[in-house]
Design a protein around this motif. Sequence first.
Motif, mmCIF file in Angstrom:
data_model
loop_
_atom_site.group_PDB
_atom_site.id
_atom_site.type_symbol
_atom_site.label_atom_id
_atom_site.label_comp_id
_atom_site.label_asym_id
_atom_site.label_seq_id
_atom_site.Cartn_x
_atom_site.Cartn_y
_atom_site.Cartn_z
ATOM 1 N N ARG A 171 18.481 1.777 70.363
ATOM 2 C CA ARG A 171 17.535 0.673 70.947
ATOM 3 C C ARG A 171 16.292 1.009 70.964
ATOM 4 O O ARG A 171 15.955 2.352 70.998
ATOM 5 C CB ARG A 171 17.971 0.087 72.268
ATOM 6 N N GLN A 172 15.091 0.077 71.003
ATOM 7 C CA GLN A 172 13.739 0.395 71.151
ATOM 8 C C GLN A 172 13.086 -0.253 72.380
ATOM 9 O O GLN A 172 12.099 -0.406 72.353
ATOM 10 C CB GLN A 172 13.012 -0.234 69.997
ATOM 11 N N THR A 173 13.932 0.062 73.615
ATOM 12 C CA THR A 173 13.520 -0.531 74.744
ATOM 13 C C THR A 173 12.391 0.544 75.239
ATOM 14 O O THR A 173 12.456 1.794 75.048
ATOM 15 C CB THR A 173 14.423 -0.849 75.617
ATOM 16 N N GLU A 174 11.698 0.179 76.117
ATOM 17 C CA GLU A 174 10.727 1.173 76.846
ATOM 18 C C GLU A 174 11.711 2.495 77.410
ATOM 19 O O GLU A 174 11.287 3.352 77.474
ATOM 20 C CB GLU A 174 9.898 0.496 77.996
ATOM 21 N N ASP A 175 12.918 1.952 78.115
ATOM 22 C CA ASP A 175 13.572 3.098 78.743
ATOM 23 C C ASP A 175 14.198 4.073 77.783
ATOM 24 O O ASP A 175 14.134 5.117 78.078
ATOM 25 C CB ASP A 175 14.636 2.203 79.412
ATOM 26 N N TYR A 176 14.690 3.577 76.597
ATOM 27 C CA TYR A 176 15.248 4.363 75.585
ATOM 28 C C TYR A 176 14.027 5.299 75.000
ATOM 29 O O TYR A 176 14.525 6.570 74.766
ATOM 30 C CB TYR A 176 16.026 3.508 74.479
ATOM 31 N N SER A 214 11.218 6.195 76.374
ATOM 32 C CA SER A 214 10.622 7.103 77.399
ATOM 33 C C SER A 214 11.742 8.075 77.840
ATOM 34 O O SER A 214 11.558 9.459 77.572
ATOM 35 C CB SER A 214 10.541 6.447 78.643
ATOM 36 N N ASP A 271 12.594 5.592 64.059
ATOM 37 C CA ASP A 271 11.612 5.203 65.337
ATOM 38 C C ASP A 271 10.588 6.472 65.396
ATOM 39 O O ASP A 271 9.512 6.228 65.973
ATOM 40 C CB ASP A 271 12.478 5.037 66.458
ATOM 41 N N GLY A 314 20.006 8.363 73.423
ATOM 42 C CA GLY A 314 19.884 7.122 72.611
ATOM 43 C C GLY A 314 19.743 7.449 70.958
ATOM 44 O O GLY A 314 19.664 6.690 70.160
#
Length: 150
Positions: free
Chosen positions: A74-79, A81, A104, A129
Amino acid sequence: MDGIDREIIRLLKQDARRPNAQIAEAVGLSPSACHRRIKLLEQSGAIRGYTVLVGAAEGGDGLANFLIQVTLDRQTEDYLSRFEHAVREVPGIRECFLMTGGADYWLRVETEGAAGYEEIHGLLSRLPGVARINSSFAMRDALRPRPSRR
């Protein structure tokens, strides 16, 4: 940053050991004014550091460069970071760029040949991730002169 600063950076990227007097002459400054500009570029973060590029030793394998594309689940901020924090701990990674496009991240890894790369690949595959790793081996740096063959 003006044109003189950009030219100083260009010259330092070609050869970071170039004497200040040569850089000053090339950009049309006095040596002291050139030195002050370089120090300001360093303090501002425009120049983050200097490095040594090591070639293969005579008769040895030397260090190899691998370019690695990493795609996350996933490209979420959590992943992003979590991956960025973990990748800082992997030895041999010299650069890591968050990218647009198919992957990514692009990593530049410097290691002792295929065996060293295999170890780093194993570490990367276990980072948080990571969904896919695609690697390429650098055969030669086309911007550097080729050593003469004896």
